[in-house]
Design a protein around this motif. Structure first.
Motif, PDB file in Angstrom:
ATOM      1  N   PHE A  30       3.098  -0.118 -14.752  1.00 26.79           N
ATOM      2  CA  PHE A  30       3.145  -1.033 -15.074  1.00 26.79           C
ATOM      3  C   PHE A  30       3.493  -0.572 -16.767  1.00 26.79           C
ATOM      4  CE2 PHE A  30       1.284  -3.166 -12.130  1.00 26.79           C
ATOM      5  CZ  PHE A  30       1.786  -4.093 -11.333  1.00 26.79           C
ATOM      6  N   LEU A  54     -11.154   1.437  -5.983  1.00 26.83           N
ATOM      7  CA  LEU A  54     -11.060   0.387  -5.560  1.00 26.83           C
ATOM      8  C   LEU A  54     -10.122  -0.109  -4.502  1.00 26.83           C
ATOM      9  CD1 LEU A  54     -12.173  -2.941  -5.453  1.00 26.83           C
ATOM     10  CD2 LEU A  54     -10.317  -3.072  -7.184  1.00 26.83           C
ATOM     11  N   ALA A  55      -8.649   0.442  -4.736  1.00 27.30           N
ATOM     12  CA  ALA A  55      -8.059   0.324  -3.439  1.00 27.30           C
ATOM     13  C   ALA A  55      -8.651   1.577  -1.994  1.00 27.30           C
ATOM     14  CB  ALA A  55      -6.816  -0.411  -4.035  1.00 27.30           C
ATOM     15  N   LYS A  95     -11.364  -0.664  -0.396  1.00 29.79           N
ATOM     16  CA  LYS A  95     -11.256  -1.728  -0.075  1.00 29.79           C
ATOM     17  C   LYS A  95      -9.894  -2.042   1.278  1.00 29.79           C
ATOM     18  CE  LYS A  95     -14.448  -3.241  -2.461  1.00 29.79           C
ATOM     19  NZ  LYS A  95     -15.715  -3.320  -1.255  1.00 29.79           N
ATOM     20  N   VAL A  96      -9.033  -1.311   0.902  1.00 29.97           N
ATOM     21  CA  VAL A  96      -7.679  -1.291   1.678  1.00 29.97           C
ATOM     22  C   VAL A  96      -7.648  -0.466   2.651  1.00 29.97           C
ATOM     23  CG1 VAL A  96      -5.090  -1.286   1.960  1.00 29.97           C
ATOM     24  CG2 VAL A  96      -6.754  -2.420  -0.615  1.00 29.97           C
ATOM     25  N   ARG A 134      -4.576   5.866 -10.301  1.00 27.81           N
ATOM     26  CA  ARG A 134      -4.867   4.654  -8.913  1.00 27.81           C
ATOM     27  C   ARG A 134      -3.857   4.842  -8.736  1.00 27.81           C
ATOM     28  NH1 ARG A 134      -5.623  -0.820 -12.518  1.00 27.81           N
ATOM     29  NH2 ARG A 134      -3.620  -0.405 -12.763  1.00 27.81           N
ATOM     30  N   ALA A 135      -2.588   4.798  -8.707  1.00 30.78           N
ATOM     31  CA  ALA A 135      -1.373   4.536  -8.202  1.00 30.78           C
ATOM     32  C   ALA A 135      -0.803   5.431  -6.524  1.00 30.78           C
ATOM     33  CB  ALA A 135      -0.173   4.006  -8.603  1.00 30.78           C
ATOM     34  N   ASN A 172      -2.512  -2.053 -17.568  1.00 32.03           N
ATOM     35  CA  ASN A 172      -3.448  -3.061 -16.533  1.00 32.03           C
ATOM     36  C   ASN A 172      -3.665  -2.037 -15.805  1.00 32.03           C
ATOM     37  OD1 ASN A 172      -1.348  -4.530 -17.235  1.00 32.03           O
ATOM     38  ND2 ASN A 172      -0.199  -5.336 -15.113  1.00 32.03           N
ATOM     39  N   LEU A 173      -4.478  -1.801 -16.334  1.00 30.86           N
ATOM     40  CA  LEU A 173      -6.114  -1.299 -16.122  1.00 30.86           C
ATOM     41  C   LEU A 173      -7.318  -2.059 -16.113  1.00 30.86           C
ATOM     42  CD1 LEU A 173      -6.297   2.127 -17.416  1.00 30.86           C
ATOM     43  CD2 LEU A 173      -5.783   1.617 -15.243  1.00 30.86           C
ATOM     44  N   PHE A 174      -8.565  -1.850 -15.401  1.00 28.52           N
ATOM     45  CA  PHE A 174      -9.027  -3.116 -14.766  1.00 28.52           C
ATOM     46  C   PHE A 174     -10.374  -2.444 -16.213  1.00 28.52           C
ATOM     47  CE2 PHE A 174      -7.792  -2.249 -10.510  1.00 28.52           C
ATOM     48  CZ  PHE A 174      -7.208  -3.332 -10.304  1.00 28.52           C
ATOM     49  N   PRO A 175     -10.329  -3.661 -16.640  1.00 30.97           N
ATOM     50  CA  PRO A 175     -11.014  -3.404 -18.303  1.00 30.97           C
ATOM     51  C   PRO A 175     -12.631  -3.180 -17.852  1.00 30.97           C
ATOM     52  CG  PRO A 175     -10.360  -6.036 -18.719  1.00 30.97           C
ATOM     53  CD  PRO A 175      -9.600  -4.746 -16.836  1.00 30.97           C
ATOM     54  N   MET A 235       2.681   1.205  -8.332  1.00 28.39           N
ATOM     55  CA  MET A 235       3.367   0.794  -8.825  1.00 28.39           C
ATOM     56  C   MET A 235       2.318   0.977 -10.463  1.00 28.39           C
ATOM     57  SD  MET A 235       5.986  -2.854  -9.490  1.00 28.39           S
ATOM     58  CE  MET A 235       6.422  -3.179 -10.869  1.00 28.39           C
ATOM     59  N   MET A 240      -3.154   5.827  -3.293  1.00 27.36           N
ATOM     60  CA  MET A 240      -3.650   4.937  -2.202  1.00 27.36           C
ATOM     61  C   MET A 240      -2.211   6.015  -1.304  1.00 27.36           C
ATOM     62  SD  MET A 240      -4.183   1.984  -2.304  1.00 27.36           S
ATOM     63  CE  MET A 240      -4.145   1.544  -0.866  1.00 27.36           C
ATOM     64  N   THR A 282       0.993  -1.652  -0.352  1.00 28.77           N
ATOM     65  CA  THR A 282      -0.207   0.131   0.101  1.00 28.77           C
ATOM     66  C   THR A 282       0.846   0.899   0.238  1.00 28.77           C
ATOM     67  OG1 THR A 282      -0.300  -0.026   2.548  1.00 28.77           O
ATOM     68  CG2 THR A 282      -1.974  -1.208   1.152  1.00 28.77           C
TER      69      THR A 282
END
Lengths: 240, 233
Positions: A83, A100-101, A104-105, A149-150, A87-90, A81, A153, A77
């Protein structure tokens, strides 16, 4: 902030990292360059344990990530990272990708997460894209979302694994601009890249890797204008 | 040769052999069969889906025991004929457990366990087809393995499962006809009963085939609709 000592990584009999030693200070921007197959990406992926480490020691923010009792999810967390392939969530739109994170996190409420997401989208210049799906965006836009997105967090450290290598040439600039801005704001960053211009301009320090070792390190100026090692010279002659 | 039509509704032709309208008299009985076919298909596939999800995860598991159990299950079921499985469950299993199974329960067990093995492979294939980077992206954000599976991998995998699942559903529905040999009063069983009593095999078995076709075509249509809806986002 990060201390790496005698880091080894083997895939079967193939020794990819052969004793990496390095130290990265807070707010430092370090670019890792080198030929493909030199172990740059593997090194980066070892830092948040996306690859298991064969032996050695990695200390991030005072915690030894090799300690079997450590909660790796908690370390992750703090380490964002980005990439090469985004690597996005399609199946999720841009805002859902971002929140999302944190929800949830970090256990943020949806409202808090969205507020954070809106700020970050503004920062990467995509305020109007919250409801778009990844496949509706250009590569450069997708990578900027991935950075947002990274960042959602609120990591202490960001790892970039060839973030512009999968992009069309005309889209590289917009991603590098976001990364440069991030560097100026004082984010600690490790960037594996083939963008020598970026390394030269933004990095505080450049590491040249070859065959699983850090062959040479120094300020961008020193590495690019007066490299000491023959391997570095040879490599730079080819890419510059 | 006769110039009479080959096909007519009330047997004035072909020496009055085929009585197509007369089939309607047997619709109530065939309807009962149809209901059993649907009941066994629906219940069997629901249980089959649960079994498939569990054992599909088993086939993906790093836990050796779970993986081995799942693999043995899949290989044994996939490697033996459904007809043998049905007869084994109805005639052999009761001797082992010393408890007589009703034919309908046996039928549901057979369809569940059989479809479960194939669905397990569908689940495994779909989950494995999701790019490795998706799990890595999730983990790099601090999600646990289970969270990443639940929020990232499963929703994408599920979408990819729908076409092969539809295929399996259609196969399993047709396979219920084999349960007639263990006296499940489903569509094929009723058809055989009627045909052997009234000697109207052509009309009855054609009708039975049409009934199956009606179910599977309806399902195909529904599946195509679902696929289209899911692709729109």
């Amino acid at each position: 902030m990060i201390k790496v000592r005698q880091l080894y990584k083997k895939f079967g009999d193939n020794e990819v990292l052969r004793g990496i030693d390095c130290e990265i200070k807070e707010k430092e921007v370090v670019c890792v360059i080198g030929p493909s197959g030199s172990g740059k990406s593997t090194f980066l992926r070892c830092l948040n344990l996306l690859e298991t480490i064969t032996s050695g020691e990695v200390i991030i923010d005072g915690e030894n990530i090799m300690d079997p009792n450590i909660d790796i999810n908690k370390i992750r967390t703090e380490v964002g990272m980005v990439f090469q392939q985004f690597n996005l969530f399609p199946h999720k739109n841009v805002m859902e990708n971002i929140i999302l994170a944190p929800m949830k996190v970090r256990k943020l409420s949806r409202e808090e997460a969205i507020a954070r997401g809106e700020k970050l989208l503004e920062k990467v210049g995509l305020s109007d894209k919250g409801r778009s799906y990844p496949q509706q965006l250009s590569g450069g836009q997708q990578q900027r979302v991935a950075i947002a997105r990274a960042l959602a967090m609120e990591p202490k450290l960001m790892l970039f694994d060839e973030p512009t290598s999968a992009l069309d040439p005309e889209l590289v600039g917009e991603v590098l601009a976001v990364m440069k801005q991030l560097a100026e704001e004082g984010m600690t960053m490790i960037v594996v890249t083939h963008e020598m211009g970026f390394a030269r301009e933004v990095a505080d320090r450049v590491l040249f890797m070859d065959h699983g070792l850090i062959v040479e390190e120094g300020t961008p100026e020193q590495i690019f204008t007066s490299p000491r090692s023959e391997r570095t010279k040879e490599f730079l002659n080819k890419v510059l | 040769m006769t110039d009479k039509p080959l096909f007519s509704l009330r047997g004035e032709s072909m020496i009055g052999r085929f009585d197509w309208l007369g089939v309607i008299d047997f619709f109530p009985q065939l309807g009962i069969g149809l209901c059993y076919t649907l009941l066994i298909s629906v219940v069997g596939l629901l249980i089959g889906f649960v079994l498939g999800a569990i054992f599909g995860l088993g086939r993906l598991s790093k836990n050796k025991l779970f993986y081995s159990i799942a693999s043995v299950y899949v290989e044994v079921i996939r490697g033996t004929p459904l007809l043998v499985q049905a007869i084994w469950v109805f005639f052999a299993l009761p001797l082992i457990i010393e408890y007589n199974l009703a034919s309908i329960s046996a039928g549901i067990i057979v369809i569940s366990v059989n479809s479960g093995a194939y669905i397990a492979e569908i689940v495994r294939g779909a989950v494995q087809s999701i790019e490795k980077g998706q799990m890595e992206a999730g983990r790099s954000l601090g999600l646990t393995h289970n969270q990443a599976m639940r929020y990232i991998i499963w929703p994408q995998a599920f979408k990819r499962m729908i076409p092969p699942l539809g295929n399996q559903f259609i196969i399993s529905i047709k396979d219920t006809s084999l349960l007639s040999v263990i006296l499940v009063p489903e569509l094929m069983f009723q058809g055989r009963l009627v045909a052997s009593n009234y000697f109207n095999a052509v009309e009855i078995y054609t009708t039975v085939a049409m009934f199956y076709l009606a179910i599977t075509l309806t399902l195909s249509f529904v599946l195509r609709y679902v696929e289209r809806r899911l692709n729109i986002q």
